[in-house]
Design a protein around this motif. Structure first.
Motif, PDB file in Angstrom:
ATOM      1  N   ARG A 249      -1.000   4.245  -2.096  1.00 30.20           N
ATOM      2  CA  ARG A 249      -2.291   3.550  -2.702  1.00 30.20           C
ATOM      3  C   ARG A 249      -3.440   3.549  -1.607  1.00 30.20           C
ATOM      4  O   ARG A 249      -3.748   2.875  -0.705  1.00 30.20           O
ATOM      5  CB  ARG A 249      -2.027   2.098  -3.204  1.00 30.20           C
ATOM      6  CG  ARG A 249      -0.856   2.116  -4.068  1.00 30.20           C
ATOM      7  CD  ARG A 249      -1.145   0.970  -5.085  1.00 30.20           C
ATOM      8  NE  ARG A 249      -0.981  -0.440  -4.444  1.00 30.20           N
ATOM      9  CZ  ARG A 249      -1.162  -1.481  -4.988  1.00 30.20           C
ATOM     10  NH1 ARG A 249      -1.380  -1.738  -6.269  1.00 30.20           N
ATOM     11  NH2 ARG A 249      -0.876  -2.697  -4.330  1.00 30.20           N
TER      12      ARG A 249
ATOM     13  N   THR B 289      -7.251  16.097  -2.769  1.00 31.60           N
ATOM     14  CA  THR B 289      -7.873  15.408  -4.050  1.00 31.60           C
ATOM     15  C   THR B 289      -6.415  15.345  -5.067  1.00 31.60           C
ATOM     16  O   THR B 289      -6.392  14.400  -5.878  1.00 31.60           O
ATOM     17  CB  THR B 289      -8.808  16.385  -4.739  1.00 31.60           C
ATOM     18  OG1 THR B 289      -9.857  16.555  -3.920  1.00 31.60           O
ATOM     19  CG2 THR B 289      -9.571  15.568  -5.881  1.00 31.60           C
ATOM     20  N   TYR B 290      -5.910  16.202  -5.032  1.00 30.52           N
ATOM     21  CA  TYR B 290      -4.557  16.430  -6.032  1.00 30.52           C
ATOM     22  C   TYR B 290      -3.725  15.293  -5.522  1.00 30.52           C
ATOM     23  O   TYR B 290      -3.092  14.434  -6.322  1.00 30.52           O
ATOM     24  CB  TYR B 290      -3.881  17.814  -5.713  1.00 30.52           C
ATOM     25  CG  TYR B 290      -2.697  18.109  -6.522  1.00 30.52           C
ATOM     26  CD1 TYR B 290      -2.479  17.418  -7.783  1.00 30.52           C
ATOM     27  CD2 TYR B 290      -1.637  18.910  -6.111  1.00 30.52           C
ATOM     28  CE1 TYR B 290      -1.273  17.524  -8.397  1.00 30.52           C
ATOM     29  CE2 TYR B 290      -0.693  19.072  -6.804  1.00 30.52           C
ATOM     30  CZ  TYR B 290      -0.321  18.498  -7.998  1.00 30.52           C
ATOM     31  OH  TYR B 290       0.920  18.849  -8.547  1.00 30.52           O
TER      32      TYR B 290
ATOM     33  N   ILE C 159      -4.171  12.499  -4.059  1.00 27.46           N
ATOM     34  CA  ILE C 159      -4.814  11.272  -4.318  1.00 27.46           C
ATOM     35  C   ILE C 159      -4.873  10.762  -5.744  1.00 27.46           C
ATOM     36  O   ILE C 159      -4.469   9.561  -6.234  1.00 27.46           O
ATOM     37  CB  ILE C 159      -6.208  10.767  -3.726  1.00 27.46           C
ATOM     38  CG1 ILE C 159      -5.808  10.803  -2.166  1.00 27.46           C
ATOM     39  CG2 ILE C 159      -6.848   9.440  -4.045  1.00 27.46           C
ATOM     40  CD1 ILE C 159      -7.124  10.929  -1.264  1.00 27.46           C
ATOM     41  N   SER C 160      -5.230  11.839  -6.755  1.00 28.16           N
ATOM     42  CA  SER C 160      -5.303  11.739  -8.121  1.00 28.16           C
ATOM     43  C   SER C 160      -3.956  11.456  -8.592  1.00 28.16           C
ATOM     44  O   SER C 160      -3.817  10.859  -9.745  1.00 28.16           O
ATOM     45  CB  SER C 160      -6.305  12.785  -8.656  1.00 28.16           C
ATOM     46  OG  SER C 160      -5.569  13.854  -8.577  1.00 28.16           O
ATOM     47  N   THR C 161      -2.853  12.087  -8.126  1.00 35.13           N
ATOM     48  CA  THR C 161      -1.618  12.467  -8.816  1.00 35.13           C
ATOM     49  C   THR C 161      -0.343  11.441  -8.168  1.00 35.13           C
ATOM     50  O   THR C 161       0.340  10.881  -8.938  1.00 35.13           O
ATOM     51  CB  THR C 161      -1.292  13.901  -8.727  1.00 35.13           C
ATOM     52  OG1 THR C 161      -2.385  14.539  -9.054  1.00 35.13           O
ATOM     53  CG2 THR C 161      -0.108  14.406  -9.662  1.00 35.13           C
ATOM     54  N   GLY C 162      -0.441  11.422  -6.832  1.00 34.10           N
ATOM     55  CA  GLY C 162       0.731  10.294  -6.185  1.00 34.10           C
ATOM     56  C   GLY C 162       1.335  11.186  -5.129  1.00 34.10           C
ATOM     57  O   GLY C 162       1.628  12.557  -5.142  1.00 34.10           O
ATOM     58  N   VAL C 163       2.124  10.523  -4.590  1.00 35.66           N
ATOM     59  CA  VAL C 163       2.903  10.993  -3.292  1.00 35.66           C
ATOM     60  C   VAL C 163       3.952  11.737  -3.491  1.00 35.66           C
ATOM     61  O   VAL C 163       4.341  12.792  -2.789  1.00 35.66           O
ATOM     62  CB  VAL C 163       3.232   9.730  -2.196  1.00 35.66           C
ATOM     63  CG1 VAL C 163       3.697  10.418  -1.017  1.00 35.66           C
ATOM     64  CG2 VAL C 163       2.070   8.711  -1.889  1.00 35.66           C
TER      65      VAL C 163
ATOM     66  N   VAL D 197       0.832  -1.169   0.036  1.00 31.54           N
ATOM     67  CA  VAL D 197       0.181   0.327   0.021  1.00 31.54           C
ATOM     68  C   VAL D 197       0.872   1.390   0.031  1.00 31.54           C
ATOM     69  O   VAL D 197       0.220   2.151  -0.123  1.00 31.54           O
ATOM     70  CB  VAL D 197      -0.942   0.093   1.149  1.00 31.54           C
ATOM     71  CG1 VAL D 197      -1.809  -1.078   0.998  1.00 31.54           C
ATOM     72  CG2 VAL D 197      -0.322   0.078   2.543  1.00 31.54           C
TER      73      VAL D 197
ATOM     74  N   PRO E  88      -4.117  14.063 -12.970  1.00 30.34           N
ATOM     75  CA  PRO E  88      -4.894  13.699 -14.265  1.00 30.34           C
ATOM     76  C   PRO E  88      -6.475  13.878 -14.357  1.00 30.34           C
ATOM     77  O   PRO E  88      -7.100  13.873 -15.251  1.00 30.34           O
ATOM     78  CB  PRO E  88      -4.815  12.151 -13.821  1.00 30.34           C
ATOM     79  CG  PRO E  88      -3.710  11.988 -12.707  1.00 30.34           C
ATOM     80  CD  PRO E  88      -3.691  13.220 -11.973  1.00 30.34           C
TER      81      PRO E  88
ATOM     82  N   ARG F 197       2.012   3.265  -9.424  1.00 31.29           N
ATOM     83  CA  ARG F 197       2.479   4.207  -8.514  1.00 31.29           C
ATOM     84  C   ARG F 197       2.156   3.803  -7.208  1.00 31.29           C
ATOM     85  O   ARG F 197       1.006   2.974  -6.930  1.00 31.29           O
ATOM     86  CB  ARG F 197       2.034   5.806  -8.939  1.00 31.29           C
ATOM     87  CG  ARG F 197       0.485   5.818  -8.331  1.00 31.29           C
ATOM     88  CD  ARG F 197       0.239   7.193  -8.463  1.00 31.29           C
ATOM     89  NE  ARG F 197      -1.232   7.603  -8.695  1.00 31.29           N
ATOM     90  CZ  ARG F 197      -2.269   8.079  -7.715  1.00 31.29           C
ATOM     91  NH1 ARG F 197      -1.966   8.017  -6.584  1.00 31.29           N
ATOM     92  NH2 ARG F 197      -3.430   8.177  -8.199  1.00 31.29           N
TER      93      ARG F 197
ATOM     94  N   TYR G  26       6.916   7.157  -6.735  1.00 31.84           N
ATOM     95  CA  TYR G  26       6.120   8.362  -6.318  1.00 31.84           C
ATOM     96  C   TYR G  26       5.115   8.995  -7.175  1.00 31.84           C
ATOM     97  O   TYR G  26       4.113   9.354  -6.981  1.00 31.84           O
ATOM     98  CB  TYR G  26       7.306   9.554  -6.091  1.00 31.84           C
ATOM     99  CG  TYR G  26       7.981   9.543  -4.821  1.00 31.84           C
ATOM    100  CD1 TYR G  26       7.281   9.795  -3.548  1.00 31.84           C
ATOM    101  CD2 TYR G  26       9.152   8.603  -4.827  1.00 31.84           C
ATOM    102  CE1 TYR G  26       7.994   9.695  -2.361  1.00 31.84           C
ATOM    103  CE2 TYR G  26       9.913   8.801  -3.534  1.00 31.84           C
ATOM    104  CZ  TYR G  26       9.271   9.144  -2.459  1.00 31.84           C
ATOM    105  OH  TYR G  26      10.006   8.901  -1.254  1.00 31.84           O
TER     106      TYR G  26
END
Lengths: 1114, 488
Positions: free
Chosen positions: B160, B82-83, B85-89, A897, A930, A974, A915
């Motif tokens: 994730r 939101t940014y 979770i949608s894009t990545g850490v 996770v 996205p 990712r 990342y």
């Protein structure tokens, strides 16, 4: 099976079989089908990367995959599903084909893995005679090491930005039309016998090209031939031919040498054929016990190179002063017969007293080892230095022992300067450029672009849409070597085939086809040309011989002859030596050294992401070149460069000016560099290149002239006041006196064979072993939480382990690319590397020890240590990383996770985190959400809902990207952690293969994989054979034997993580008589300064802890 | 302090008037007279009116001035998440080797803040510290909102997020269980238990006051809603008896949790083998630090409230002083722990350990270390002086220093330990991005939005309990009340 001609993307009159996709497309039935089903989609045929095109390619290459043995090709019937299962084809099982990657002066023999019709991994061909050798015990061994270029070349095949269009004046034209133009060209020149026709080639070793050249010269007697290589690696041959009076090429046998002297020759890093050099050098350095002897390397160089890093003694001199060192060596070593030569060389002037003493002692050592010593000169040095080197070798009696000479073909091609002269003279009507990219890499003083415009028409076959392509009237896309038929000779002269594994993805032409068509030859299919050449070269049964040739990947006994040589002609050599006095560079008149880039060569790999992201082995800079200066020079100039302490790498930009030309780039401190020398790497700053190479670095060619191709003087550096962010993979260059890389001098090692373990740290005294004691009644305290692996170890058949010999590792980084290719590791881009987010599973740690002026550099490959008591495992809250019974620390991507706790708890920090979705997303748009993005006009979220398996990369990139992936390894998304798996997929394949073998042979129980049957990707690619993998449970396996050596140690052993990966400590072999002799390696000195001399205080505090450590470290 | 918390003599809702004593009894000697916890001898009615009046009265203008920016901040938090979770850490500054950055710093910081509330309400309750009644309600609310802010971070910091539920021990067809050896697993249990019990405790304590609000309500909606949550409270003896038992039980339950939650959070670090994290001192040191930061935050919140709502007579200078003393005590424990960490690093003889601590103080992040030392060790020492303890503005400023210092303590632990560990080739430098900063500020939005709503709609002081500690509630005092050892 009769061999049927292979695919050739060339329509011919009345074909019986479809020979190409285009042909297939041209059949009326097929067209009809296309138009009936998708009336609008028919136009997609002109789009080279549409999905449909891929379906074709894939179906075509699918067929190729089913061919069983290499070269035994089936008739080409392009039907999508298999009507009949091809012989030996098992879906999902890879096939291997022998081929070769052509280089400037030779070729790398390869065995390429093809997964369902697409090449996915490149290995060296261990069957090739050049890869057969005797190990230190005299046993015959094979190796499959390659260099990083060969490993990375597969990515260039799938480069979406490679040339894929036939263009005229920059506009795309029909392929047929383009080919017709070639026909017109040959018709035009036939009556005039090629008057006004000029060819510009790159160097290669293909006998077919040589044959074709001869054929064309017959037809076009007046056509002229030129060659252009921005980095000319042909000097050793030229010098040898001159010295011995006949065309010969030297080859060096470093494994036989006791003393090696490099005159600015970076044979490990940036000379030609480095993989071979690395293997031979490492062979001379490998020792198994303290009584063994090893070779000694002296390096004289201006820049810090891998060779200098591996040297026992290193003398830093400005690039122009190396000739002085060579002259002094010659003076000490050549007898009376070389007097004239020495006199000629002495014009260069004397060295300083200290440097002179260094050379004298070095010369003494050479003399002591007459016949077992060798002097090498590098490509940056002028012909005179090469001649001196040959003379010295000859005087040392090395010819025939450490240096051998083989027949070579004389060099008949004129230079680029001649071509420019001809162009400016107006005598070139039509110029045909094959491969070369002079618009980018021609010397600046030749003003190539203007000259090229003087030709009426320029035809060009090129792999990229590059600077030259933009200036040409006709541009033809070239085929990758994995798409081509061809041939080449390896360095020993052995003939090797270049055979395709896939149809040209974009319908490109091979060099042979292109030349044949230009000349209007009857035989214009590369396959036929190569077969014809082979017919001429090989005797015996042709068809059988051809089949064997393709299957084995070489023609046996075709190595070049080693002629009997007359003694070197000193008077000729003395005459050829032209040396003028060397000016000492100063702060205001810097010397520039142009360097062949370790990653990009001369710029040909500029659009290869793996190589762009491969850190330079010395500077660790990625994605660009920097202006390297020594710390002292930088301080003199009043500039502050990167701060190696805090790891911040924002550096000033500077303007470097020489001879009225200037470039601008970031300056970078390079410890160990000659003072007042600026080193510029070539190959960056391309004006026209693909998405990967775009905007990387500055163009050093802008400063380079034909008169001073490698060393230029009189440069001036001024700060521009701007700053620049450089991305490196390693910010901290000191080892801080920690015993991470352990090394000792040979003499110390002889005294203290266990020196590596003497550096162990004291560990807390508590029971570390849960193994039951053999003694009856003896109650050993049991640990509170027994490691489950201890139980599993008793029953597991294999205990996988690895040893890396730091004495053999030269730091070339071939392993990094091999790992990247095998394990589907994506590139992350410059910005991400700047944030230390690169994903390489194996990295080469580099430390400088000692002062910044005369440092020692040491390397260590660092990858997952597969600890038996792995700290990462116990902290993962979801069990995503666990241990298997065979001792592998396995990572379950699907379960991860992404808490990243495992990385925090990993003392070696070898876990890498995704990342971003690096595989799916364009690297320049990682930071864009996205939710707000659209790709090709469609909202990203909508695309995602439609098809979750699609990336947000442009379609062409996405489709090609998928092809390069190894189907045996998951592609990570990712948010998951990843790390080295010891190539788990290969281990499993090896185990399955052994099980099948056991079943077939009736010995059902014999499922233990034999030693050496499983190789990890890094191990297989390592040219120096520094990596050994195997079953440590078997005491006779090579890995167990290495672990039993006294130099074996594990990093951070005191943490009791019990790594399965251990290292063999490095041993240096310095000469005690040298003025720069150090009692102990500088890293050991640093350790002693912090922790006390480990050899003196021994027995007081450390004694009791050692038995535990040894237990723990195994 | 031997005083016993006496239950209110009469249900507060019903007590409308009280009569002043008409006879005189010789009072105790002056030195034994306790300063009353509510000043100026106000009676229960005044208390009801004052505290409930805050909610019933017109919304003050400053409330809007505070509320609107808070909601905007909360919106920013939502946008940032939101940014993320949608894009990545990767949009955060976390790198290799500093894989944990601001998210974990903020998590530990908020959790630490969330300590004071339950400590005040549970431990001080069990210890019969009657002064706690004036501040416990607000402190508990602060705890709950702080834990909510804290809880966001470990969830969203994972790669994730959509699989975050895998940390829960849910039966599944693959029989894959979470890994119970992992401290992150323990965190899940510790924090969720702590949050649940804190909410319950807070809510149980609210019931009598909700009933008061219901009874005072002047419109149907309020009456219905307060009535709904008052669970039919009538103020009967049976109600009170059950309530007291429940409250006592919850206090008993919460007490170990106060100690466990931050101990377990500290195990995230000390269970690992990283120099700077791997320390046995962490559990007590973290708890002390948490109490320290919690009291700091209570001071930061209560001092303005006291002024704005004119509650100086209920939250008196004595309260402030007592809180300052707790801060001083815990701050000193924390200071001792810092010194001890250094000593042990030296005493261990382990060069890696030694380097980490030298690097903490004198390395690239030395500035953070010295901010931490000045805010957490030096500043609280001023509380030795009564003048400072009783100077509201100085105390307020110092409480903010405490909050800053404690944030930096977590930053120092997380970041400086990670950025340089065993193998120097890994070393790096961590820098936050604007997203890190905005996410952190966003959690203030969440916190203050909830807190402002709380002070607007719920009594911010436990009316019933404060009444119980007034002299009037004790029939044996001069004002008439029970003796020590009376009913409880």
């Amino acid at each position: 099976m009769k061999t049927i001609p292979p695919p050739c993307p060339e329509p011919e009159s009345g074909p019986k079989y479809w020979r190409s996709l285009d042909q297939m497309a041209d059949t009326p039935e097929f067209r009809q089908w296309v138009e009936r089903e998708f009336p609008a989609g028919a136009s997609e045929w002109t789009d080279p990367v549409s999905r449909r095109h891929f379906v074709q390619i894939m179906s075509a290459s699918f067929l190729l995959a089913g061919l069983g043995l290499a070269g035994c090709r089936r008739p080409e019937e392009k039907v999508m599903p298999f009507g009949k299962q091809p012989e030996n084809y098992i879906h999902g099982l890879p096939e291997y084909y022998a081929t070769a990657m052509p280089t400037r002066s030779g070729a790398v023999p390869l065995l390429v893995k093809s997964s369902d019709g697409r090449p996915t991994k490149i290995e060296g061909n261990s069957a090739h005679p050049a890869n057969q050798f005797l190990d230190s015990e005299g046993k015959p061994r094979k190796h499959s090491g390659t260099d990083h270029f060969a490993q990375a070349s597969i990515l260039s095949l799938y480069d979406p930005d490679r040339a894929h269009r036939f263009t005229k004046g920059g506009n795309e034209i029909n392929r047929q039309l383009a080919l017709d133009s070639l026909e017109d060209l040959s018709k035009k020149f036939t009556p005039t016998a090629g008057e006004g026709l000029a060819f510009l080639l790159q160097r290669n070793s293909s006998p077919s090209r040589a044959r074709l050249q001869a054929l064309i010269s017959q037809k076009f007697a007046k056509a002229r031939w030129y060659v252009h290589e921005p980095i000319e690696l042909n000097l050793p041959q030229q010098a040898a031919s001159l010295a011995f009076g006949k065309p010969v090429t030297p080859s060096y046998r470093l494994e036989r040498a006791k003393v090696i002297v490099s005159l600015d020759c970076d044979f490990i890093g940036t000379e030609e054929n480095t993989a071979q050099f690395a293997r031979d050098f490492a062979a001379g350095r490998k020792i198994s016990k303290s009584t063994d002897s090893m070779s000694r390397l002296y390096a004289i160089e201006a820049l810090m190179t891998l060779t200098g890093a591996n040297a026992d003694h290193r003398l830093r001199l400005p690039g122009s002063a190396v000739v002085q060192a060579a002259a002094l060596l010659a003076e000490k070593l050549l007898g009376a017969e070389g007097a004239a030569l020495v006199a000629a060389a002495k014009n260069a002037g004397p060295l300083s007293e200290k440097q002179g003493a260094w050379i004298s002692k070095c010369a003494e050592d050479l003399l002591k080892n007459k016949g077992a010593s060798v002097v090498l000169a590098g490509h940056r040095q002028p012909l005179s230095v090469h001649l001196l080197a040959h003379a010295i070798n000859s005087a040392l009696g090395s010819v025939g022992t450490t240096v051998t000479f083989q027949d070579a073909s004389p060099d008949k091609l004129a230079s680029l300067a001649d071509l420019v002269k001809a162009l400016n003279g107006g005598t070139v009507d039509t110029l045909v450029i094959v491969g070369a990219n002079p618009a980018y890499d021609a010397p600046a003083d030749l003003a190539w672009v203007d000259a090229q415009h003087k030709a009426r028409t320029v035809f060009r076959l090129g792999y990229e849409q590059d600077e030259t392509a933009a200036l040409c009237d006709y541009q033809y896309p070239a085929a990758h070597y994995l798409e081509s038929w061809g041939d080449a000779r390896t360095f020993d002269g052995t003939l090797v085939p270049v055979q395709p594994l896939i149809e040209p993805l974009f319908g490109g032409l091979t060099e042979l086809e292109f030349l044949a068509r230009v000349a209007g030859l009857e035989q214009n299919r590369a396959y036929d040309i190569v077969r014809e050449t082979f017919k001429g070269l090989a005797g015996g049964d042709f068809e059988e011989g051809w089949k064997k040739f393709l299957h084995d990947g070489f023609l046996a006994n075709s190595a070049a002859k080693q002629p009997a040589l007359a003694p070197i002609n000193f008077s000729v050599v003395a005459e050829a030596i032209s040396v003028s006095a060397v000016a000492v560079p100063t702060r205001d008149s810097l010397e520039i050294v142009f360097q062949r880039d370790h990653s990009l060569d001369d710029g040909r790999w500029n659009n290869n992401g793996w190589l762009q992201e491969l850190p330079d082995p010395i500077t660790k800079v990625t994605w660009e070149n920097v202006i390297l200066l020594s710390p002292k020079t930088l301080a003199d100039l009043g500039l502050a460069a990167q701060d190696h302490i805090s790891g911040k790498s924002v550096v000033p930009r500077a303007r470097l000016e020489v001879g009225g030309r200037a470039i601008e780039g970031p300056v970078w401190i390079q410890p160990g560099l000659a003072d007042n020398t600026a080193v510029l790497a070539l190959g960056y700053g391309r004006k026209r290149t693909g998405r990967i190479g775009h905007g990387s670095g500055y163009d050093a060619y802008a400063l380079r002239t034909s008169a001073a191709p490698f060393v230029a003087s009189g440069a001036k550096l001024t700060a521009t006041g701007e700053t620049h962010d450089v991305s490196t993979t390693q910010n901290h260059w000191l080892m801080e006196g920690r015993p991470i890389i352990r090394e000792a001098n040979l003499s110390e090692y002889q005294k203290r064979p266990d020196f590596a373990k003497a550096l162990n740290l004291e560990v807390p005294v508590f029971p570390v072993s849960s193994e039951p004691t053999q003694k009856a009644g003896a109650e050993e305290p049991k640990p509170l939480y027994p490691n489950p692996l201890d139980e599993a170890k008793k029953t597991a058949l294999h205990h996988w382990g690895m040893v890396i010999d730091l004495n053999a590792c030269v730091g070339c980084a071939a392993c990094m690319i091999a790992c990247q290719s095998e394990n589907n590791i994506p590139i992350v881009g410059k910005r991400m590397v700047g944030k230390s987010r690169e994903l390489h599973w194996i990295r080469i740690d580099r430390y400088f020890t000692g002062g910044v002026d005369e440092p020692q550099m040491i390397n260590q490959p660092m990858l997952c240590q597969h600890c038996e008591a792995a700290p990462c495992e116990s902290v993962c809250p979801v069990n995503a990383t666990t241990h298997d019974q065979e001792g592998l620390n396995v990572m379950i991507y699907n379960r991860c996770v992404g808490t990243r706790y495992c990385s925090n708890n990993c003392p070696y920090k070898v876990r890498r985190f995704n990342y971003f979705d690096y595989n799916r997303r364009p690297l320049d748009q990682l930071y864009r959400s996205p939710i707000l993005m659209s790709t090709e006009g469609e909202w990203e979220l909508k695309r995602w809902f439609k098809n979750r398996d699609r990336g947000s990369r442009p379609e062409d990139e996405w489709e090609l990207l998928k092809l390069v992936k190894n189907p045996d390894v998951s592609v990570r998304m990712r948010g998951v952690m990843e790390k080295c798996s010891f190539c788990l997929q290969r281990i499993e394949q090896g185990k399955i293969a052994q099980k099948i073998k056991a079943t077939n042979s009736g010995e059902m129980g014999n499922v233990e994989v034999p030693d050496g049957a499983i190789q990890t990707a890094c191990q297989q690619a390592c040219p120096a054979e520094a990596i050994t993998f195997g079953n440590v449970k078997d005491p006779h396996s090579s890995v167990s034997k290495l672990k039993a050596q006294d130099r074996n140690y594990s990093v951070l052993e005191f943490l009791l993580t019990k790594p399965r990966l251990t290292y063999l400590a490095r041993v240096r072999n310095p000469n005690p008589e040298m003025p720069d002799y150090q009692q102990m390696p500088l890293s050991l000195k640093e350790f002693s300064e912090k922790n006390g001399n480990p050899f003196e205080s021994h027995g007081e505090g450390h004694g009791e802890s050692e038995p535990h450590v040894e237990k723990g470290a195994r | 302090m031997a005083e016993i918390v006496a239950p209110p003599a009469n249900p507060p809702g019903l007590q409308k008037v009280h009569s002043a004593p008409t006879f005189t009894v010789a009072g105790p000697p002056a030195e034994l007279v306790r300063i009353p916890l509510v000043e100026n001898n106000h009676g229960p009615g005044w208390l009801s009116d004052t505290i409930a009046g805050i909610i019933e009265g017109k919304t003050p203008r400053w409330w809007w001035y505070a509320f609107i920016p808070s909601v905007l901040c909360l919106t920013m938090l939502m946008v940032m998440l939101t940014y993320l979770i949608s894009t990545g850490v990767g949009i955060w500054g976390v790198t290799h080797p500093t894989m944990w950055g601001w998210a974990i710093v903020n998590f530990v910081w908020w959790i630490g803040i969330g300590h004071a509330g339950t400590l005040i309400s549970a431990i001080l309750f069990l210890l019969r510290q009657r002064w706690r009644t004036s501040i416990n309600r607000a402190a508990e609310a602060m705890t709950i909102f702080a834990v909510m802010c804290a809880g966001i971070f470990p969830v969203v910091h994972i790669g994730r997020v959509w699989f975050g539920w895998w940390l829960l021990p849910l039966p599944n067809s693959n029989s894959i269980w979470p890994q119970f050896r992992s401290p992150l697993m323990w965190d899940v249990f510790a924090v969720s238990t702590y949050f649940t019990v804190s909410v319950l405790f807070w809510y149980v304590g609210l019931i009598p006051d909700l009933a008061t609000m219901r009874d005072r309500a002047k419109n149907k909606v309020r009456q219905f809603l307060y009535g709904l949550f008052a669970l039919g409270w009538t103020g009967s003896n049976r109600n009170w008896s059950n309530y007291e038992k429940a409250y006592l039980l919850l206090a008993g339950l919460s007490t170990p949790l106060v100690l466990s939650v931050h101990s377990i959070v500290s195990l995230d670090f000390s269970v690992s083998q990283l120099p700077g994290w791997h320390t046995t001192i962490f559990p007590p040191y973290f708890v002390a630090g948490a109490i320290f930061s919690g009291f700091g935050m209570v001071l930061t919140l209560v001092l303005p409230l006291r002024k704005l709502f004119k509650l100086e007579e209920v939250i008196t200078i004595r309260h402030v002083e007592l809180m300052c003393k707790v801060t001083l005590a815990t701050g000193s424990i924390v200071g001792y722990a810092y010194a001890m960490e250094f000593f042990i690093a030296w005493y261990s003889g382990n060069p890696y350990e030694r380097y980490t601590f030298m690097n903490r103080a004198f390395g690239p992040y030395g500035w953070a270390y010295w901010i931490m030392i000045s805010c957490n060790v030096v500043v609280p020492q001023l509380f030795w002086f009564k003048k400072i303890r009783t100077h509201i503005i100085i105390v307020f400023i110092m409480s903010i220093f405490v909050n800053i210092g404690m944030w930096f303590e977590r930053f120092v632990i997380v970041v400086t330990s990670l950025h340089r560990d065993f193998i120097p080739s890994n070393w790096g430098y961590f820098k936050p991005t604007w997203v890190d900063i905005c996410t952190y500020l966003g959690t203030f939005g969440l916190f203050f939005t909830f807190f402002l709503l709380f002070i607007r709609f719920l009594p911010l002081i436990a009316i019933a309990e404060v009444k119980g500690v007034t002299p009037q509630a004790d029939p044996h005092t001069v004002a008439g009340g029970a003796k020590v050892g009376g009913i409880h």
